[in-house]
Enzyme design. Sequence first.
Site, PDB file in Angstrom:
ATOM      1  N   LYS A  86       0.830  -1.196   0.000  1.00  0.00           N
ATOM      2  CA  LYS A  86       0.000   0.000   0.000  1.00  0.00           C
ATOM      3  C   LYS A  86       0.873   1.259   0.000  1.00  0.00           C
ATOM      4  CE  LYS A  86      -3.930   1.986   2.594  1.00  0.00           C
ATOM      5  NZ  LYS A  86      -4.785   1.815   3.806  1.00  0.00           N
ATOM      6  N   SER A 161      -9.686   2.361   3.062  1.00  0.00           N
ATOM      7  CA  SER A 161      -8.839   3.107   2.143  1.00  0.00           C
ATOM      8  C   SER A 161      -7.943   2.220   1.287  1.00  0.00           C
ATOM      9  CB  SER A 161      -7.966   4.081   2.953  1.00  0.00           C
ATOM     10  OG  SER A 161      -7.080   3.356   3.815  1.00  0.00           O
ATOM     11  N   SER A 185      -9.739  -0.420   7.171  1.00  0.00           N
ATOM     12  CA  SER A 185      -9.233  -0.228   5.811  1.00  0.00           C
ATOM     13  C   SER A 185      -8.515  -1.425   5.215  1.00  0.00           C
ATOM     14  CB  SER A 185      -8.307   0.992   5.757  1.00  0.00           C
ATOM     15  OG  SER A 185      -9.036   2.172   5.991  1.00  0.00           O
TER      16      SER A 185
END
Length: 507
Positions: A86, A161, A185
Site C-alpha cells: 500500500k 482506504s 481499511s
Amino acid sequence: MSAGSAGEDLTRRTAAELAELLRAGEVSSVEVTRAHLDRVAAVDPAVHAYLHVNTDEALEDAARVDERRAAGEDLPELAGVPIAVKDVVVTRGQVTTAGSKMLEGWVPPYDASLVTELRRAGMPILGKTNMDEFAMGSSTEHSAFGPTRNPWDLDRIPGGSGGGSAAAVAAGLAPLAIGTDTGGSIRQPAAVTGTVGVKPTYGGVSRYGLIALASSLDQAGPVSRTVLDSALLHEVIGVHDPLDSTSLTDPATGLVAAARSRDLAGMRVGVVTELGGEGYQPGVRAAFDHAVELLRGAGAEVVEVSCPSFDYALAAYYLILPAEASSNLAKFDGMRYGLRVEPADGPVTAETVMAATRGAGFGDEVKRRIILGTHALSAGYYDAYYGSAQKVRTLIQRDFAAAFEQADVLVSPTAPTTAFRFGEKVDDPLAMYLNDVATIPANLAGVPGLSLPSGLSDDGLPAGFQVLAPIREDARLYRVGGVLERMLTEEWGGPILDKAPELEVTA
C-alpha cells in the site's frame, strides 16, 4: 476466473502454493514475478490497483532469490513470492505518495520496518497500491490519482482506504499485499472484493515508516487469497521493532499452525448483537448466519453477546481520528518536503505558503477531517468532544473485555453491504462513514480482526465475515478463519475468487 496460459495459472495460485512450487524447483521466482507483472500490464489499466509498478527492481530481486536457492541456501518460506505494498508504506527508491498530490513524486530514502522484513524474507515488491488520500475513506474514490475499481464489477468501489491492495489480490495482480487498517481499511476492502484481510493486534506489526493518519489506531497487516496466506505473511511482518515505541516485544507465533486447524472443538464463538441489525443488507446477513451455523457444525459453541458501547463507536472514532490526523498532517506545510505552492498574489510568507500548499495539495475529504479534528482539539471544545470520545473508547474496551469472558472470539458481518457503485455516497460523508460501523470497534480497543469471504450476497457480490479476538490472541482468528474457509470452499466447489468474472485484457 478461469486459468489460461501458464503465466495466468501462476497468478491464480495462492502464496502457499507458489512457495511450494518454488521450493520444489518447479518454477522460478523470476517466472512468478514476471507472470504477475505481465498481468498487471494487461489488466491494471482497467482496475487501477497500482500507483507505481516496480518492474525492474522486482525482477532483479527475484533473480537474486533464484540464485540463492540454486546455491542451496536455506531460505524463508515465502522467499521468491512477490507482494504489493500500500502506498502509505514508505519504500526506499519507490515513489510513495499516500494517494495525495501533497507527496506526488516523493521517493523515500529509507524503508518502513515492515518493508525491511519483506526484503529480508526475499519477497520481490511488485509496486505500490492505490488508496484513499492519507487513508481517509471507505471506497478509494478519494485518491488524488483516480479511483481503483472492484474486479467483481468495474462500476463498483473496491472498499477503502486500501482498495488498491484488495483489488490487486482479487484480480490476480499480486498473490499477497500489505494494507493498513485505521478503522477497517484492510477488512472492509477484503469483504467487498472476496479476499482475506487481517488487522493484527495493535503494536503487532511495526508502524515505523507508515505515513501516519491516526497513530493510536493505525495498524499494518496482510491481504491475501486465503487465511493460510495471511498467516504466512503475518508471521513475516509480525516481529518486534525497537524503532517503534508501541511495538510488542513478543513476535506473532503459531499463526500458520492455527490456520491449518481442522475443527473448533471447545471454541466459544460470540455473535455481537450490536453488529448486525438495521442497515445490514439481507444477503450479507444471510451469508453471515449460514457461516455461523457452519462454525456450530465444526464443534464451536455459539453464544450471543452484547456490547452496548459499540453503538457509540462510530461517533467516537470520527472525533479521535480527525483530531490525531490534524496533528499528524501538520508537517505537510510546503516548507520541508513534498508539494510547495506559493500564493498567486500578495506577500510570500510562511503562512501564505502554508495556506496555498495545503489548499492545492489536500483533497476535500482530508480538508474535512483536518477541520473537524482541529475544532475538536480547540480550546473550549476539547473536553466536550475529544475528551468525551476517549471516555467512550474506554467503555468500548471494557465491553470487549466483558465479551471475551463469555466467548473466545467475537463474530459479525465485516461490512453492512456489498460494494456500492461509484458516486453513490461520495457526496454524503455520513453514509460513507457507516461502512466502517462493524470494523471500527476493533481499532478503538486495539484487538485483532480478520475478514474472510462468507459467500455471495443476493446481488452476486462477495460479503465478508469478521472474526475478532482478544489482544495478542491473533492465532484464534486464524483457527476460526481457517476452519470456516475450508468448509465454505468445499461448499462452493473451489475458492470464491474463481466465481468472479474474467477481466478484459488490454492488447
